[in-house]
Design a protein around this motif. Structure first.
Motif, mmCIF file in Angstrom:
data_model
loop_
_atom_site.group_PDB
_atom_site.id
_atom_site.type_symbol
_atom_site.label_atom_id
_atom_site.label_comp_id
_atom_site.label_asym_id
_atom_site.label_seq_id
_atom_site.Cartn_x
_atom_site.Cartn_y
_atom_site.Cartn_z
ATOM 1 N N UNK A 94 0.823 -1.210 0.000
ATOM 2 C CA UNK A 94 0.000 0.000 0.000
ATOM 3 C C UNK A 94 0.856 1.260 0.000
ATOM 4 N N UNK A 95 2.012 1.188 0.644
ATOM 5 C CA UNK A 95 2.851 2.378 0.759
ATOM 6 C C UNK A 95 3.815 2.584 -0.393
ATOM 7 N N UNK A 96 4.261 1.485 -1.022
ATOM 8 C CA UNK A 96 5.244 1.595 -2.110
ATOM 9 C C UNK A 96 4.527 1.737 -3.449
ATOM 10 N N UNK A 97 4.048 2.926 -3.734
ATOM 11 C CA UNK A 97 3.277 3.146 -4.962
ATOM 12 C C UNK A 97 4.134 2.978 -6.212
ATOM 13 N N UNK A 158 -9.184 8.229 6.635
ATOM 14 C CA UNK A 158 -7.784 8.637 6.578
ATOM 15 C C UNK A 158 -7.457 9.324 5.265
ATOM 16 N N UNK A 159 -8.222 9.025 4.222
ATOM 17 C CA UNK A 159 -8.035 9.732 2.949
ATOM 18 C C UNK A 159 -8.252 11.223 3.136
ATOM 19 N N UNK A 295 -1.930 8.135 -4.593
ATOM 20 C CA UNK A 295 -2.062 7.727 -5.991
ATOM 21 C C UNK A 295 -2.907 8.719 -6.783
ATOM 22 N N UNK A 296 -4.008 9.168 -6.179
ATOM 23 C CA UNK A 296 -4.893 10.111 -6.871
ATOM 24 C C UNK A 296 -4.189 11.435 -7.134
ATOM 25 N N UNK A 315 -11.122 15.319 -7.061
ATOM 26 C CA UNK A 315 -11.309 13.921 -7.476
ATOM 27 C C UNK A 315 -11.162 12.982 -6.286
ATOM 28 N N UNK A 316 -10.134 13.194 -5.472
ATOM 29 C CA UNK A 316 -9.920 12.352 -4.301
ATOM 30 C C UNK A 316 -11.066 12.490 -3.305
#
Length: 343
Positions: A94-97, A158-159, A295-296, A315-316
């Motif tokens: 999840x963290x290493x995009x 959290x987003x 990512x967004x 968008x996010x």
């Protein structure tokens, strides 16, 4: 401990408060760690985390009472190790995009390994006489639904937290943002903690009139309202404070109502198992929410630019509204199920 050593009504209120207390820690820990990082570097901030964690461990060791007689205190080391390895891979992915964009095959392979480990963990738990997580209890429709709501809700909650703090730190030269330092941006979280605590204190009183699943749904709608506020109005710093306060109130109510949904169908002896698993699910949701936000925003960053376009935040935010809609609908589905309280 609350279920073992307190009257039933008081124990339920204490369990709800425990679930909310971490919200207060966010509002204190984030700006304090940011201040230490600015004054003494990142090592100083992590040093604070080490000291606080050691103090918590010492306090727990000295103050937590013994388990009731007859209850096993053995630790399932094998199950704990497999779960830790699986969660490490999930959170790492999840963290290493950049891993997904540059080495897709490696990332997909690690995702398969994580899935296999989770399957192995479930088998180990089913065979263990003292599992840290009772998989059979977790599979109960009400508990599974509550964990699904927690996971998706955690992603959304959290987003928004990530979006607001990053937006506040964006240099004004980008055409938006306020150029706040990490420490000052951390102060934006104060309304989150304060109103989260207020919601946590109010929820036990409201529970006497409104069922816990309906409180979950209502809290998810409140968090969705925070997303809507951020999407529509963020040109003034005060608007970020308002959005963060709305988020905190929704998260506080959600966290306080969740234990009631789970404990209503959980045997007393499995309280810690059910609640700790729910907390793990929530933490994974938080991590994925942060990753989705990154990512967004990365997708909304044009070539040669260091910061994303302002529209990427909208968008996010819309994605977050979708996540909270799913959370609310899942919670409403739980409200349609007959409830019962286990001994």
């Amino acid at each position: 401990m609350a279920r073992d050593h307190l009257p039933e009504e008081r124990g339920a209120a204490v369990i709800a408060l425990i679930s909310v207390v971490s919200i207060m820690g966010v509002g204190v820990g984030y700006p304090l760690a940011a201040l230490l990082a600015e004054l003494g570097g990142v090592r100083a901030a992590y040093g604070l985390g080490l000291v606080v964690t050691a103090a918590a461990l010492l306090t727990a060791w000295r103050s937590i009472p013994e388990a009731p007689e007859g209850r096993s205190a053995r630790v399932d080391v094998a199950g704990a190790a497999v779960l830790a390895a699986a969660l490490f891979l999930v959170l790492f992915l999840a963290g290493e995009r950049s891993l997904w964009s540059r080495h897709l095959a490696v990332a997909a392979g690690l995702a398969v390994v994580a899935g296999v480990l989770l399957r192995v963990w479930a088998v180990v738990e089913l065979r263990s006489p003292t599992p840290p997580v009772d998989v059979r209890a977790v599979r109960h429709p009400a508990v599974a639904g509550a964990n699904l709501a927690t996971f998706v809700g955690g992603v959304g909650m959290y987003l928004l937290l990530t979006l607001i703090t990053r937006y506040a730190q964006t240099p004004q030269g980008a055409g938006y943002g306020f150029g706040l330092t990490t420490f000052v941006a951390g102060l934006v979280l104060i309304p989150f903690s304060v109103l989260g605590f207020v919601a946590g204190k109010l929820t036990p009183r409201v529970r006497k009139r409104i069922a816990d699943p309906l409180l979950l749904a209502g809290s998810a709608v409140v968090v969705g309202g925070g997303f809507a506020l951020f999407a529509a109005a963020r040109s003034d710093l005060a608007e970020l404070f308002v959005a963060m306060g709305v988020l905190g109130f929704g998260v506080g109510g959600f966290s306080a109502a969740m234990p009631g949904v789970i404990l209503a169908v959980t045997p007393k002896s499995e309280t810690s198992s059910a609640m700790s698993f729910n907390f793990v699910v929530r933490s994974v949701g938080y991590s994925l929410g942060s990753a989705i936000g990154g990512l967004t925003l990365a997708a909304g960053t044009g070539p040669g630019r260091l910061v994303p376009d302002d529209s990427a935040y909208t968008t996010a935010a819309l994605a977050g509204i979708g996540a909270m809609a799913i959370t609310a609908l899942t919670s409403l589905a739980l409200a349609r199920r007959p409830s019962r309280t286990n001994p």
